[in-house]
Design an enzyme around this catalytic site. Sequence first.
Site, PDB file in Angstrom:
ATOM      1  N   LYS A 121       0.813  -1.201   0.000  1.00 49.04           N
ATOM      2  CA  LYS A 121       0.000   0.000   0.000  1.00 49.04           C
ATOM      3  C   LYS A 121       0.861   1.271   0.000  1.00 49.04           C
ATOM      4  O   LYS A 121       1.892   1.345   0.662  1.00 49.04           O
ATOM      5  CB  LYS A 121      -0.932   0.019   1.213  1.00 49.04           C
ATOM      6  CG  LYS A 121      -1.967  -1.098   1.212  1.00 49.04           C
ATOM      7  CD  LYS A 121      -2.961  -0.962   0.084  1.00 49.04           C
ATOM      8  CE  LYS A 121      -3.988  -2.085   0.082  1.00 49.04           C
ATOM      9  NZ  LYS A 121      -4.949  -2.013   1.173  1.00 49.04           N
ATOM     10  N   ARG A 531      -6.571  -2.125 -12.263  1.00 46.30           N
ATOM     11  CA  ARG A 531      -7.739  -2.392 -11.418  1.00 46.30           C
ATOM     12  C   ARG A 531      -8.257  -1.103 -10.783  1.00 46.30           C
ATOM     13  O   ARG A 531      -7.485  -0.251 -10.347  1.00 46.30           O
ATOM     14  CB  ARG A 531      -7.396  -3.388 -10.313  1.00 46.30           C
ATOM     15  CG  ARG A 531      -6.851  -4.710 -10.803  1.00 46.30           C
ATOM     16  CD  ARG A 531      -7.802  -5.421 -11.740  1.00 46.30           C
ATOM     17  NE  ARG A 531      -9.090  -5.684 -11.103  1.00 46.30           N
ATOM     18  CZ  ARG A 531     -10.117  -6.239 -11.735  1.00 46.30           C
ATOM     19  NH1 ARG A 531     -10.015  -6.586 -13.001  1.00 46.30           N
ATOM     20  NH2 ARG A 531     -11.256  -6.456 -11.094  1.00 46.30           N
ATOM     21  N   CYS A 659      -4.284  -8.446   3.469  1.00 46.74           N
ATOM     22  CA  CYS A 659      -3.400  -8.582   2.310  1.00 46.74           C
ATOM     23  C   CYS A 659      -2.558  -7.328   2.144  1.00 46.74           C
ATOM     24  O   CYS A 659      -3.016  -6.229   2.445  1.00 46.74           O
ATOM     25  CB  CYS A 659      -4.181  -8.877   1.039  1.00 46.74           C
ATOM     26  SG  CYS A 659      -5.399  -7.650   0.572  1.00 46.74           S
ATOM     27  N   HIS A 710      -2.484 -11.627  -7.803  1.00 49.16           N
ATOM     28  CA  HIS A 710      -2.376 -10.384  -8.559  1.00 49.16           C
ATOM     29  C   HIS A 710      -1.472 -10.545  -9.779  1.00 49.16           C
ATOM     30  O   HIS A 710      -1.155  -9.565 -10.453  1.00 49.16           O
ATOM     31  CB  HIS A 710      -1.856  -9.259  -7.660  1.00 49.16           C
ATOM     32  CG  HIS A 710      -2.849  -8.859  -6.608  1.00 49.16           C
ATOM     33  ND1 HIS A 710      -2.957  -9.514  -5.410  1.00 49.16           N
ATOM     34  CD2 HIS A 710      -3.794  -7.883  -6.582  1.00 49.16           C
ATOM     35  CE1 HIS A 710      -3.916  -8.946  -4.687  1.00 49.16           C
ATOM     36  NE2 HIS A 710      -4.437  -7.964  -5.379  1.00 49.16           N
TER      37      HIS A 710
END
Length: 774
Positions: A121, A531, A659, A710
């Site tokens: 992130k 995405r 995650c 991913h």
Amino acid sequence: MTAFPTGTILGYPRIGRRRELKRAVESHWTGAIDEAELETQAASLRRATRERLAELGLGRDDSAIPETFSYYDQVLDAAITVGALPERFASLRSADGSIPLSAYFTAARGAGENPPLEMTKWFDTNYHYLVPEIAPDTVFSLSSDRYGRLVSEARAEGYTTRPVVVGPVTLLALAKPADGAPEGFRPLDRLDDLLPVYAELLTTLRAAGAEWVQLDEPALVSESLPEDAAALAAAAERAYAVLGAASDRPSILVAAPYAQLSDAAWATLAAAPVEALAVDLTRGAVPSSAAGLEQKTLVGGVIDGRNVWRGDLGAAQARLEELDALGAAAVAVATSTSLQHVPHDVGDEPDLDPRLVSWLAFADQKIGQVAVLARGLREGAEAIADEIAAASAALADRRSAPGVSDGAVRERATALRSADFSRGEYAVRDAAQQEALGLPVLPTTTIGSFPQTGDIRRARARFTRGEIDETAYEGFLREEIARVISLQEELGLDVLVHGEPERNDMVQYFAENLDGFAVTRNGWVQSYGSRATRPSILWGDVSRPAPITVRWATYAQSLTSLPVKGMLTGPVTILAWSFVRDDQPLGETANQVALALRDEISDLESAGIQIIQVDEPALRELLPLHRDAQPAYLDWSVGSFRLATAGAGDATQVHTHLCYSEFAVVIDAIAALDADVTSIEAARSRGEVIGDIRTSGFAHGIGPGVYDIHSPRVPSVAEVGELLDRAVAELPLRQVWVNPDCGLKTRGYDETVASLKNIIEATRATRERVAVSA
């Protein structure tokens, strides 16, 4: 050198109003269009973006328009530009040493036996960046000319734009040591080797026509990185002494978004030989005065780039006046961060209630707010008095609107006691669950969703448009659930899921079924790569008018004798992946959501569901960047999860999922969640987190992911086996679960089935080996 514009933004959504870039990139990946056509479509999107920003009031020729286009990720862009391509991809370089677009995408997505860069992130947002890998011998060189080409492209169209590049300190602070690097090596150790390449980049940007360049240095506001504030400030001092002295360079704007700069970093940047500094004044206070400001433009980030609420223009004007009092050469207005975190245009939302719309500002409306404040800087506050009054009226209307405050919801929250936040002893629960479930060693499961196929999306769209009725749509969903249950039984999974075909998104689905939320039609926000999600808008007090998931969970359970998990999204993640009201503490809002989920869990239990998963992938995401604010956050975030789950009986197994969350940073908080089983991303980092789990003494069930969903790669049996071997070697065997990193929604069925078959085969081999060993 030209003056800095009075008003600007630090970045703009880059995926397109209708996700045009997503569609182009994914068409290229499938081979439907070649690279030349991809470049043509991307150039068309960039042209439309520049035209739109100029229409909204940003100057065509004064560097007010930022050049923030990226095919995948801004951190990857910077890493590729300076040649930081991991050695495993070295053969993909062109003959002249440059890094082509094909290699860029391979680093992002992996290929063959070569896994992609790790993903995590971006500070405290839901955007995911790719983590550069830096070694002591990484050779830095200018390996891509894309930044310069974008500037030249804009010039040819009549625009002088401001290229935006991740700064050198942040690039290295966010990087990880490459495999094989000696113990103690820090990527930041390579700063002096990297700076000449950045200086060369600046020269090429000036030659391409850039008059200003924006170097983003959000690492300088964070206390959650391995490097401490003093080391980062010292690195910034070295970096900008070198870059400030570069010949034939554009003027430099250093931007420090997402929180307040440390005192050391502020003093360093104020004295640095750069022409402008941008500071976040929505999540930080106006800094104190410092030497060097009299030669700089101070850019006040007073319009929130992270949320969608219409700003208080009066308060923003006052903060700009405070900034002006510091004695800088000039003051300008900007957004606090890039607008990549918000949708394009609230005017593109015909389904939203007009009263709610009057409270909102998406990216385009925020640019309008910047333009108003910039006019106030040029002409005086009295020139924008009407706009300030209109913004204040909207804020007052929002406070008094029906539904913003619900007496019954608030009464229930006020009545909570400490016992409402606690389950029984884990050992007692564990024994009850073993007896009730009878699961084998190394139980296998998935995280929740199965591939959202074209058939599913078309059926949902047809139902939304009224082309099929509810009976036909629900019949389709039942067939899809039955197919997914049958597939899992055939594969040999131990704990099943219903696949979530009825859910468009793990947060939006709940927002559509809870009071206090609104959802958008076109409010897309990039999450990572191609995405995007549509964050819901949490505008009022939250309650659950009726059960949400029970009928689908019970239907799925009726099809099999194996346990089927009930699937919920946790309160912290619902907040993190929504645009949340800013008129009360987040903890209060989280408890309202938690109480709604508590009711849902009770109904699932009553319907006979024995395993309930409450996903909290955003737990680490919302952790404040400053340490002094972290204990309070962890207290309310953990508390809200426990409030949601504490009503479950001993024999009900509560799972959670996290995650890309830097497990080690919040390990104590994860343990405090008191979930019976926690699954977590681990495959892309090759199981690095397992050591942190072992060291922490984590005592509950744990599923370190063995399949990176991913990436389109199918992990081999050997690859999965290596991760399982590491897990069972370092953790108590009876704790370990086997699962993918995340839900399978974004994957295709062919790769999903192949991957799950390999996981099952590797698990069976490991079970046999540990049984023989035992």
